[in-house]
Design an enzyme around this catalytic site. Structure first.
Site, PDB file in Angstrom:
ATOM      1  N   HIS A 107       0.853  -1.216   0.137  1.00 36.27           N
ATOM      2  CA  HIS A 107       0.010   0.262   0.018  1.00 36.27           C
ATOM      3  C   HIS A 107       1.108   1.274   0.124  1.00 36.27           C
ATOM      4  CE1 HIS A 107      -3.601   2.537   1.528  1.00 36.27           C
ATOM      5  NE2 HIS A 107      -2.313   3.277   1.870  1.00 36.27           N
ATOM      6  N   GLU A 108       1.765   1.300   0.841  1.00 35.96           N
ATOM      7  CA  GLU A 108       2.483   2.593   1.143  1.00 35.96           C
ATOM      8  C   GLU A 108       3.422   2.946  -0.167  1.00 35.96           C
ATOM      9  OE1 GLU A 108       1.702   4.753   3.151  1.00 35.96           O
ATOM     10  OE2 GLU A 108       0.512   3.439   4.517  1.00 35.96           O
ATOM     11  N   HIS A 162       1.965   4.434  -3.127  1.00 34.89           N
ATOM     12  CA  HIS A 162       1.725   5.941  -2.694  1.00 34.89           C
ATOM     13  C   HIS A 162       2.880   6.676  -3.593  1.00 34.89           C
ATOM     14  CE1 HIS A 162      -1.695   6.702  -0.466  1.00 34.89           C
ATOM     15  NE2 HIS A 162      -1.164   5.970   0.597  1.00 34.89           N
ATOM     16  N   TYR A 195      -4.467  14.634  -2.902  1.00 34.31           N
ATOM     17  CA  TYR A 195      -4.798  13.900  -1.663  1.00 34.31           C
ATOM     18  C   TYR A 195      -5.897  14.538  -0.856  1.00 34.31           C
ATOM     19  CZ  TYR A 195      -3.608  10.243   1.854  1.00 34.31           C
ATOM     20  OH  TYR A 195      -3.605   9.139   2.350  1.00 34.31           O
ATOM     21  N   GLU A 208      -6.052   6.743  -2.169  1.00 33.26           N
ATOM     22  CA  GLU A 208      -5.826   5.926  -1.170  1.00 33.26           C
ATOM     23  C   GLU A 208      -6.611   4.418  -1.869  1.00 33.26           C
ATOM     24  OE1 GLU A 208      -5.165   5.032   2.134  1.00 33.26           O
ATOM     25  OE2 GLU A 208      -3.910   6.825   1.743  1.00 33.26           O
ATOM     26  N   ASP A 252     -13.134  11.849   4.943  1.00 35.69           N
ATOM     27  CA  ASP A 252     -11.586  11.255   4.903  1.00 35.69           C
ATOM     28  C   ASP A 252     -11.462  10.366   3.758  1.00 35.69           C
ATOM     29  OD1 ASP A 252      -9.430   9.291   5.823  1.00 35.69           O
ATOM     30  OD2 ASP A 252      -9.286  11.300   7.054  1.00 35.69           O
ATOM     31  N   HIS A 262      -9.462   7.973   3.359  1.00 33.70           N
ATOM     32  CA  HIS A 262      -9.365   6.597   3.899  1.00 33.70           C
ATOM     33  C   HIS A 262     -10.745   5.974   3.755  1.00 33.70           C
ATOM     34  CE1 HIS A 262      -5.641   7.981   5.496  1.00 33.70           C
ATOM     35  NE2 HIS A 262      -5.010   6.896   5.217  1.00 33.70           N
TER      36      HIS A 262
END
Length: 550
Positions: free
Chosen positions: A363-364, A367, A378, A387, A450, A452
């Site tokens: 996931h990270e 980015h 974002y 996300e 948000d 997420h």
């Protein structure tokens, strides 16, 4: 040890008849063996040259004027020779937020079309701000404190940058200010604030650390193979086969360095070992978390290279690095472009354990891929897509790894959650609302969530497209995915979903893409890969309709 051949590039500039400066690249050639000529596709340099010619011929339709300059961000050349060149733009030397666009070219270099983040023409009466830089910095600091109301922040500083905002309606002069500080535990917080440079009004704001709180002999993935570097009589946790990616110990310290605001940076003390057998599989050995981090990097690198044809996070063969044991009871993990690195906290032991699980790593680092390609803003719907991109492709990394200790699933962060979190995973792709906050379907208010949680719409789409609707059990996990319109969706398999989403991200999406734009981008990608009217193309359309994106 493997050797990586490097090509040296210079730059030159062309000027359109309107005076638009176009940055291109020239490639110093080397003698190649006959086998090197087997691939008849245009080279990256040829694609850039062709795109530069297209910009010369189509400057007016692309909205380029003599006040604007362009620079190449990314290049993709398809197997059939079709070329896609992604550009960033400046206006009188100022970066243009939402000024990015992608030029699409036929095999012979002929211009086909373009995707633009905004179609609004840029024409400002002045590029002199009426709100000063110190005032913009103060406003951003106040916005950061307001976003963390009730949490005492320390050492808060801000760095404003004058830009043109073309992302939020009519283009205007704005300050993009990155504010950063430390919370009461000494962990970093950061926020980007967009301020009208004439009125001081806040245009938008978003968290600057793109996060997914989530997760030798590893903590989560069993005993895994590692490529390391021997140095004298010891070994370094550095992988020479994957761009010299390495893992270091942050020693419980934190950064004071975000997006050019640098005061100090936590260390990344390289892990070493005497016998090349790393970790014990328990948290009592600091190397165990390092094994997970390095393994996650390896699997992510391999997925992008072997499945998507991408050579490293930046597409340039360069490795990143990892830091583990960051901060104090830090319930987070994040990718930071400014250091091109991944950082993992140990968690508080009650809500989360060490955040080094495989899907968190995928996931990270995704980015990082997004930042080098579509650079989805974002905030709002584009932030939700940012996300979701990390959830979707991070999940594909987990399935690609095929690790029996961490089998593929459509749960996000299931390995790192503790009983104190209150649910078995961070997010659920088959029915995102199971986390109590995420959206299953699109509505006009999704962009206010948000990021997420607004990501749930795309996560749900991806699950439906891969596996279909209704109840089923996969790898021992039970799912039951509903649809907005009561339709029955038949899945096309996760491998095709990963291919379609990656192509949409790297070829068609731009910084301002919203959910409607994502539908168009993925349909274009499905058409490229499988043909218009194909089963895959029709399934993409059906899955979007099933989450109310039409």
């Amino acid at each position: 040890m493997s050797r990586i051949r490097q090509h040296v590039r210079g730059t030159r500039r062309l000027t359109t008849t309107a005076g638009v400066a176009v940055t291109t690249a020239t490639l110093l050639t080397v003698a190649l063996s006959p086998a090197a000529h087997a691939d008849p596709r245009p080279t990256r340099a040829t694609a850039i040259q062709n795109a530069a010619s297209a910009l010369l011929a189509h400057a007016t339709s692309l909205g380029l004027t003599s006040a604007e300059h362009t620079s190449v961000r990314d290049v993709i050349v398809d197997k059939d020779g079709t070329q896609h060149v992604r550009y960033d733009r400046t206006y009188h030397g100022l970066p243009v937020l939402g000024g990015d666009f992608v030029v699409h070219l036929a095999r012979d270099g002929a211009y086909r079309s373009a995707n633009r983040a905004t179609r609004s023409p840029i024409s400002l009466r002045s590029i002199l701000p009426e709100v000063s830089a110190p005032k913009a910095a103060d406003l951003a600091v106040n916005a950061l404190r307001a976003a963390h109301l009730g949490n005492t922040l320390k050492q808060v500083k801000a760095k404003p940058e004058l830009i043109v905002d073309a992302l939020h309606g009519t283009p205007r002069l704005a300050w993009r200010t990155n504010a950063a500080g430390l919370d009461s535990l000494g962990n970093p917080v950061a926020r980007t604030v967009l301020t009208d440079a004439r009125t001081g009004a806040q245009i938008d704001a978003w968290d600057s650390i793109e996060t997914a709180a989530g997760d030798g002999k590893s903590l989560y993935s069993g005993t895994v193979p590692l490529e390391t570097t021997q140095s004298g009589s010891s070994y370094q946790l550095k992988d020479p086969t994957r761009g010299n990616t390495y893992t270091g110990d942050a020693e419980g310290k934190t950064d004071l360095c975000f997006f050019g605001i640098c005061f100090s940076r936590a260390p990344a003390t390289l892990f070493t070992d005497s016998d090349n057998h790393w970790g014990s599989g328990t948290t009592s050995d600091r190397a165990s978390a390092a094994v997970d981090a390095q393994y996650g990097t390896n699997e992510t690198w391999d997925y992008y290279k072997n499945v998507q044809g991408r050579n490293g996070i930046g597409g340039d063969g360069k490795g990143s690095y990892n830091r583990v044991h960051y901060g104090s009871n830090y319930n987070n993990a994040f990718w930071d472009d400014s250091c091109f690195c991944m950082t993992y906290g140990d968690g508080d032991g009650t809500t989360f354990g060490p955040l080094v699980a495989l899907d968190v790593a995928g996931h990270e680092m995704t980015h990082g891929v997004t930042s080098k390609t579509a650079a989805l803003t974002y905030s709002g719907e584009s932030g939700g897509l940012n996300e979701a991109t990390s959830d979707i492709l991070g999940t594909m990394v987990e399935w690609y790894a095929n690790n029996p200790s961490d089998a593929g699933d459509y749960l996000i962060g299931e390995k790192i959650v503790k009983p104190g979190f209150g649910q078995p995973a961070l997010r659920f792709m088959d029915k995102p609302s199971k986390d109590g906050n995420s959206a299953d379907y699109w509505s006009s208010s999704v962009g206010n969530l948000d990021v997420h949680y607004s990501s749930g719409v795309a996560n749900h789409f991806a699950y439906l497209l891969a596996e279909g609707s209704g109840p089923k059990t996969i790898n021992g996990v039970s799912y039951n995915s509903p649809t907005y319109n009561g339709s029955t969706v038949t899945g096309i398999g996760r491998d095709k979903v990963g291919k379609i989403w990656y192509r949409a991200l790297t070829v068609y999406m731009t910084s301002s893409t919203n959910y409607k734009g994502a539908r168009t981008a993925t349909l274009n990608a499905a058409k490229d890969l499988y043909g218009a009217g194909s089963t895959e193309y029709n399934a993409v359309a059906a899955a979007w309709s099933a989450v109310n994106v039409n």
